[in-house]
Design a protein around this motif. Structure first.
Motif, mmCIF file in Angstrom:
data_model
loop_
_atom_site.group_PDB
_atom_site.id
_atom_site.type_symbol
_atom_site.label_atom_id
_atom_site.label_comp_id
_atom_site.label_asym_id
_atom_site.label_seq_id
_atom_site.Cartn_x
_atom_site.Cartn_y
_atom_site.Cartn_z
ATOM 1 N N GLN A 36 0.821 -1.208 0.000
ATOM 2 C CA GLN A 36 0.000 0.000 0.000
ATOM 3 C C GLN A 36 0.857 1.261 0.000
ATOM 4 O O GLN A 36 0.375 2.339 0.319
ATOM 5 C CB GLN A 36 -0.909 0.025 1.241
ATOM 6 C CG GLN A 36 -1.837 -1.161 1.368
ATOM 7 C CD GLN A 36 -2.679 -1.083 2.627
ATOM 8 O OE1 GLN A 36 -3.540 -0.219 2.771
ATOM 9 N NE2 GLN A 36 -2.419 -1.982 3.561
ATOM 10 N N THR B 185 2.447 2.863 -2.479
ATOM 11 C CA THR B 185 2.408 3.770 -3.627
ATOM 12 C C THR B 185 0.975 3.900 -4.124
ATOM 13 O O THR B 185 0.108 3.066 -3.824
ATOM 14 C CB THR B 185 3.293 3.255 -4.779
ATOM 15 O OG1 THR B 185 2.718 2.040 -5.307
ATOM 16 C CG2 THR B 185 4.717 2.989 -4.298
ATOM 17 N N SER B 186 0.735 4.913 -4.913
ATOM 18 C CA SER B 186 -0.602 5.116 -5.461
ATOM 19 C C SER B 186 -0.994 3.979 -6.401
ATOM 20 O O SER B 186 -2.161 3.570 -6.452
ATOM 21 C CB SER B 186 -0.680 6.457 -6.200
ATOM 22 O OG SER B 186 0.269 6.506 -7.259
ATOM 23 N N GLU B 187 -0.017 3.439 -7.132
ATOM 24 C CA GLU B 187 -0.337 2.320 -8.023
ATOM 25 C C GLU B 187 -0.658 1.068 -7.231
ATOM 26 O O GLU B 187 -1.584 0.331 -7.581
ATOM 27 C CB GLU B 187 0.806 2.044 -8.988
ATOM 28 C CG GLU B 187 0.491 0.853 -9.895
ATOM 29 C CD GLU B 187 1.446 0.704 -11.063
ATOM 30 O OE1 GLU B 187 2.656 0.725 -10.795
ATOM 31 O OE2 GLU B 187 0.975 0.585 -12.201
ATOM 32 N N GLY C 232 -4.835 4.669 -12.530
ATOM 33 C CA GLY C 232 -3.688 4.538 -11.646
ATOM 34 C C GLY C 232 -2.933 3.237 -11.796
ATOM 35 O O GLY C 232 -1.873 3.052 -11.184
#
Length: 448
Positions: free
Chosen positions: A99, A101-103, A139
């Motif tokens: 969790q 990174t945004s990706e 994303g």
């Protein structure tokens, strides 16, 4: 590796522990290793917090889930899919996923998404996802998008090839569909778990292990004390009458069992006796981990349908009884359909009977004492399960730890079972790690 206490105290020892919401330091290279027997829901809240203490955890999960989208996948694709159910495995993989990174968060949202309950809306949204046009893809970079979408498309193609069985997407799990596509493609559950773990970026030292690794389809059965036989995990735990709606197993309105559960066992069309009972072998990877970890944990959850199915297999009881390490039971916060009227010692008896295979084939029975399987019980704050310390002491269990205070910022979303069965996730995590960190090096945030 952290050193282990040579023995459990030989006196009854009730104590309390506190936990705060302070930030938790990285335990570093000497992280303790744990093996956890659990189901796919109740322990998930602890998983989130436990990652802050150690990532060296082997999660052993049952393979008998037969509800929700898992049941629909098996109904339509059972002939080509084969093997055990993966709903619990998918659930745990998601909780372990990255969790940072945004990706990573985008991938987690996608694979954790459930379709609407309305069948037509669900089917429409599913096609939108498969065609790559759904906002959930936002994303997700091209390499991840192409990998995930390829197996979703493969799953969809398998469904279309079976036109006689219309697939119902109601409340379907995208993660389950991805898992099923990978498993059919590779013809291997282990390969599907590996792919899911890599796509979700699960730490390499965090293992998600099905307790049975097979291509045979297995069904969980149970025998009640009055002789009644119930077939299927859902029928035992929370009968749904075919409903696809999410179930609250703790406070559901389903009628109680006519009598207590005597034992659970596995059933298959290959079974030779009247119950079609079979005796599958435990996953060798589970046995290897069980022989080497620093601490063995029986997690909270549905006792007879989430925990005991992993314990009744040959070699599990033999290895656990031979280990001189902490063996910890995380007591449920409340009862459910399976454990109505249970005290703490009843939980211990059920686990002991499962590991000893007391009511199974008499040729495979063990006669080990409860204290050879459990030496510590962690009791949640405000728990409703009676802690009968005298009976526990008679069973040889002398270390009973009560949670005293809990103040964590954990957000367990809308999962009633996680909240009710075991609310104090951060406290549970700190207490678990406390057993396998030498006292001299115990961090300040643990009440050592």
């Amino acid at each position: 590796m952290a050193s282990l206490p040579s023995s459990i105290p030989n006196h009854h020892h009730c104590r309390s522990s506190s936990s705060t919401s302070a930030s938790i330091p990285n335990p570093g290279p000497s992280q303790p290793s744990l093996l956890v027997f659990s189901g796919g829901t109740a322990f998930n809240g602890v998983v989130e917090e436990l990652k802050s203490f150690t990532t060296r955890v082997a999660h052993v999960l049952p393979v008998s889930d037969d509800g929700g989208s898992t049941a629909e996948i098996v109904r339509v694709l059972g002939c080509v899919l084969g093997g055990p159910a993966v709903g619990d495995i998918r659930s745990r993989c998601l909780r372990l996923s990255d969790q940072s990174t945004s990706e990573a968060l985008a991938v987690r949202r996608l694979l954790g998404h459930r379709l609407p309950l309305d069948p037509l809306q669900a089917k429409s949204e599913w096609y939108n996802i498969v065609e790559g046009e759904h906002p959930l893809w936002k994303g997700v970079s091209k390499p991840y998008r192409e990998t995930i979408r390829a197996f979703l498309v493969y799953f969809q193609n398998q469904i279309l090839q079976r036109a006689d069985d219309l697939f119902c997407f109601s409340n379907g799990s995208i993660g389950n569909f991805f898992f099923a596509g990978a498993r059919i493609f590779f013809q291997s559950l282990d390969a599907a778990i590996f792919l899911f773990s890599r796509v979700s970026d699960i730490p390499s030292e965090s293992l998600v292990l099905p307790v049975i690794s097979t291509n045979d389809r297995l069904t969980l059965g149970c025998e009640l004390l009055d002789g009644t036989i119930i077939r299927g995990q859902n029928e035992i735990s929370h009968p749904t009458n075919g409903s696809m709606e999410p179930i609250n197993k703790v406070r559901s309105l389903v009628p109680g069992l006519p009598s207590r559960i005597k034992r659970v066992f596995y059933m298959s069309s290959e079974g030779k006796n009247l119950l079609h009972e079979v005796f599958p072998a435990a996953n060798p990877a589970v046995l290897e981990q069980l022989s080497n970890v620093d601490c063995i944990v029986y997690a909270m959850g549905s006792l007879f349908t989430s925990i005991c199915p992993s314990l009744v297999l040959i070699s599990i009881g033999e290895i656990i009884s031979s280990r001189s390490c902490p063996k910890v039971l995380l007591l449920n916060g409340t009862d459910d359909r399976e454990t109505s009227g249970f005290s703490a010692s009843c939980f211990v008896t059920a686990i002991t009977d499962a590991l000893n295979r007391t009511y199974g084939d008499h040729h495979n029975c063990l006669e080990n004492l409860p204290s050879e399987y459990i030496n510590t019980i962690l009791v949640p704050r405000d728990g409703e399960i009676p802690v009968d310390v005298e009976n526990l002491a008679a069973q040889g269990i002398l270390d009973v730890i009560h949670e005293r205070k809990y103040n964590s910022g954990l957000n367990v979303q809308n999962d009633t079972e996680e909240k009710t069965l075991f609310t104090s996730s951060c406290c549970r995590s700190s207490l678990l790690v406390r057993f396998v960190i030498p006292e001299a090096n115990c961090p300040a945030y643990l009440d050592c």
